[in-house]
Design a protein around this motif. Structure first.
Motif, short mmCIF file in Angstrom:
data_model
loop_
_atom_site.label_atom_id
_atom_site.label_comp_id
_atom_site.label_asym_id
_atom_site.label_seq_id
_atom_site.Cartn_x
_atom_site.Cartn_y
_atom_site.Cartn_z
N ARG A 3 34.99 40.05 31.07
CA ARG A 3 35.88 38.74 31.70
C ARG A 3 37.25 39.06 31.14
O ARG A 3 37.60 39.64 29.85
CB ARG A 3 35.42 37.51 31.07
CG ARG A 3 34.18 36.99 31.65
CD ARG A 3 34.16 35.95 32.55
NE ARG A 3 32.98 35.65 33.08
CZ ARG A 3 32.75 35.58 34.31
NH1 ARG A 3 33.86 35.82 35.38
NH2 ARG A 3 31.63 35.24 34.81
N THR A 4 38.36 38.87 31.97
CA THR A 4 39.69 38.93 31.59
C THR A 4 40.38 37.63 32.20
O THR A 4 40.00 37.07 32.96
CB THR A 4 40.43 40.23 32.26
OG1 THR A 4 40.17 39.99 33.80
CG2 THR A 4 39.70 41.44 31.92
N LEU A 5 41.52 37.13 31.55
CA LEU A 5 42.51 36.28 31.77
C LEU A 5 43.65 36.92 31.91
O LEU A 5 44.29 37.69 30.97
CB LEU A 5 42.37 35.27 30.77
CG LEU A 5 41.06 34.27 30.67
CD1 LEU A 5 41.09 33.20 29.51
CD2 LEU A 5 41.06 33.51 31.86
N ASN A 7 47.76 36.35 33.07
CA ASN A 7 48.63 35.33 33.85
C ASN A 7 49.93 35.93 34.31
O ASN A 7 50.69 36.46 33.06
CB ASN A 7 49.03 34.30 32.66
CG ASN A 7 49.57 33.08 33.01
OD1 ASN A 7 50.36 33.11 34.09
ND2 ASN A 7 49.70 31.91 32.34
N LYS A 21 50.77 37.99 30.49
CA LYS A 21 49.71 37.65 29.60
C LYS A 21 48.18 38.08 29.79
O LYS A 21 47.73 37.86 30.72
CB LYS A 21 49.92 36.29 29.09
CG LYS A 21 51.03 35.55 28.76
CD LYS A 21 51.07 34.25 28.31
CE LYS A 21 51.83 33.27 29.12
NZ LYS A 21 51.88 31.95 28.53
N LEU A 23 44.19 38.88 28.37
CA LEU A 23 43.23 38.49 27.43
C LEU A 23 41.80 39.09 28.00
O LEU A 23 41.45 39.07 29.17
CB LEU A 23 43.14 37.03 27.14
CG LEU A 23 42.09 36.58 26.02
CD1 LEU A 23 42.39 36.68 24.84
CD2 LEU A 23 42.05 34.88 26.11
N ILE A 24 41.14 39.70 27.08
CA ILE A 24 39.88 40.32 27.80
C ILE A 24 38.79 40.25 26.76
O ILE A 24 38.99 40.35 25.55
CB ILE A 24 40.08 42.02 27.86
CG1 ILE A 24 38.78 42.62 28.47
CG2 ILE A 24 40.34 42.74 26.87
CD1 ILE A 24 39.07 43.88 29.15
N ALA A 25 37.71 40.12 27.12
CA ALA A 25 36.56 39.75 26.21
C ALA A 25 35.82 41.26 25.81
O ALA A 25 35.47 42.12 26.60
CB ALA A 25 35.44 38.96 27.10
N THR A 68 41.58 42.06 16.59
CA THR A 68 40.94 41.06 16.93
C THR A 68 39.66 41.44 17.80
O THR A 68 40.33 41.98 18.89
CB THR A 68 41.30 39.77 16.98
OG1 THR A 68 40.25 38.90 17.18
CG2 THR A 68 42.40 39.59 18.06
N ALA A 69 38.55 40.79 17.81
CA ALA A 69 37.69 40.95 19.00
C ALA A 69 38.39 40.13 20.12
O ALA A 69 39.53 39.24 20.05
CB ALA A 69 36.29 40.10 18.90
N ASN A 70 38.10 40.21 21.50
CA ASN A 70 38.98 39.50 22.69
C ASN A 70 40.38 39.64 22.35
O ASN A 70 40.93 38.71 22.36
CB ASN A 70 38.58 38.15 22.68
CG ASN A 70 36.96 37.82 22.54
OD1 ASN A 70 36.46 38.62 23.24
ND2 ASN A 70 36.42 37.01 21.88
N TYR A 72 44.35 39.68 22.74
CA TYR A 72 45.40 39.22 23.61
C TYR A 72 46.42 39.88 23.51
O TYR A 72 46.97 40.03 22.45
CB TYR A 72 45.45 37.65 23.11
CG TYR A 72 46.52 37.08 23.74
CD1 TYR A 72 46.58 36.39 24.95
CD2 TYR A 72 47.95 36.74 22.94
CE1 TYR A 72 47.69 35.91 25.39
CE2 TYR A 72 49.04 36.10 23.47
CZ TYR A 72 48.93 35.53 24.85
OH TYR A 72 49.91 34.76 25.35
#
Lengths: 106, 268
Positions: A3-5, A7, A21, A23-25, A68-70, A72
């Motif tokens: 999953r990615t977010l 923006n 911006k 963010l990836i799981a 970190t995990a996930n 950003y």
């Protein structure tokens, strides 16, 4: 597929500085974590993020085990023309995930 | 210029000292301006972490919410039914639901929390195996359902049948336990706002569960957090789903009655 977010402003003016911006799981397994049997969990991190704007590379980052995990990541670029912004994450297994976002520049 | 007034300067210096000692409290008052003195855990966080929670593109809990949204319409179990087949659009059917959990379950004659409620639905309506405690799936579904209550006030504990369970939860909250002989109340009522190590002690209002906790680098339920605290006072944690936890969750949610839901919250 992770999953990615993402923006990115969908619409902007030419010459405007835009913020991207992302963010990836991802577990970002460091390679230093011992498992129950005493062996180390093999390292599995995203080691590279590349952003291209209409095919031209505008941003690249190398990632390391302390991240970190996930993860950003946010950065900026200048809106030059309408088109496509593509983001590619590559992990230690050599798999690459690419997500594209359309941007309209007036 | 007025002449220096030593008395006023002293008062100002004292105020400055107080503000330095209690930075979390100072920023809370600005943040939500509550009058009753109750503060959400987010009031004790750094500005950066609060920003991360507020921005849906930066809040890693939203990754779990997206998974939950996909699970909501996935057909499951022997019945081949998805959550959406009965509850249709979660944005309307699940609005305010997470804010009233743990809720009384007549069949069990006891309160159940949201995770348990989801698994009851799976067993009875979908004919599917329950999701394991703390599995990504149960956290994703409860985060997705929880998101539908974001911004709404907590209403848990209003059902009169819950009264005896709330009292039991209150008893557990005030019970000294573990090698350190501490009750929940010893920290969260008597010493909130002070530092434990380098971390401020919050008031223990469960406003944003399931949370994305930076220390965990992942999502976790309120029960996971309660187990953390029990291990921290060197008490033996109960197994997941123990009635003691559900009663304590119920008491904490009742104690936070009226506070605003933040799911999926980010915590340090």
């Amino acid at each position: 597929m992770a999953r990615t977010l993402i923006n990115i402003p969908k619409q902007t003016r030419r010459g405007e500085v835009i913020e991207i911006k992302t963010l990836i799981a991802h577990p970002m397994e460091t390679g230093f974590r011992p498992l129950a049997n005493g062996s180390l969990a093999p390292r599995d991190i995203i080691n590279r993020l590349v952003c291209t704007y209409n095919g031209e590379e505008v941003f690249r980052a190398d990632l390391f085990p302390a991240i970190t995990a996930n993860p950003y990541v946010a950065f900026t670029t200048v809106a030059t023309e309408s088109g496509e912004i593509a983001l590619s994450w590559t992990d230690d297994r050599g798999q690459t995930q690419t997500e594209t976002v359309a941007i309209k520049v007036e | 210029m007025t002449p220096r007034q030593p008395g006023r300067m002293t008062a100002r210096a004292a105020l400055a000292g107080l503000a330095a000692a209690l930075p979390a409290v100072a920023c809370l008052a600005q943040q939500d301006g509550r009058q009753d003195g109750r503060l959400s855990g987010s009031a004790f966080m750094s500005a950066e972490t609060r920003e991360m929670q507020a921005d849906d593109a930066a809040n890693p809990g939203m990754l779990s919410v997206l998974d939950g949204e996909a699970l909501w319409s996935r057909k499951e179990g022997a019945a081949g039914r998805a959550c959406a087949d009965c509850h249709s659009d979660a944005a309307t059917s699940m609005r305010g639901v997470a804010a009233r959990f743990p809720a009384f379950d007549a069949a069990r004659n006891a309160p159940v929390n949201l995770d348990q409620r989801i698994n009851i639905c799976r067993a009875e309506k979908q004919g599917a195996a329950p999701f394991a405690w703390e599995s990504p799936e149960i956290l994703a579904l409860s985060a997705y359902v929880g998101l539908q209550s974001r911004g709404l006030p907590i209403t848990a504990g209003e059902d009169p049948r819950l009264a005896p369970f709330i009292e039991r939860g209150r008893g557990f909250y005030s019970l000294r336990q573990g090698q350190l002989d501490l009750a929940c109340a010893s920290c969260h009522d008597d010493n909130w706002g002070r530092l434990l190590g380098s971390s401020p002690i919050p008031q223990a209002h469960p406003t944003g569960y399931p949370i994305y906790r930076l220390e965990w680098q992942g999502m976790g339920s309120l029960q996971r957090r309660l187990r953390n605290c029990l291990a921290g006072v060197r008490a033996e944690p109960f197994a997941y789903g123990a009635p003691e936890y559900v009663e304590l969750e119920l008491f904490l949610m009742t104690r936070a009655h009226g506070m605003v839901m933040e799911t999926p919250a980010v915590r340090p």
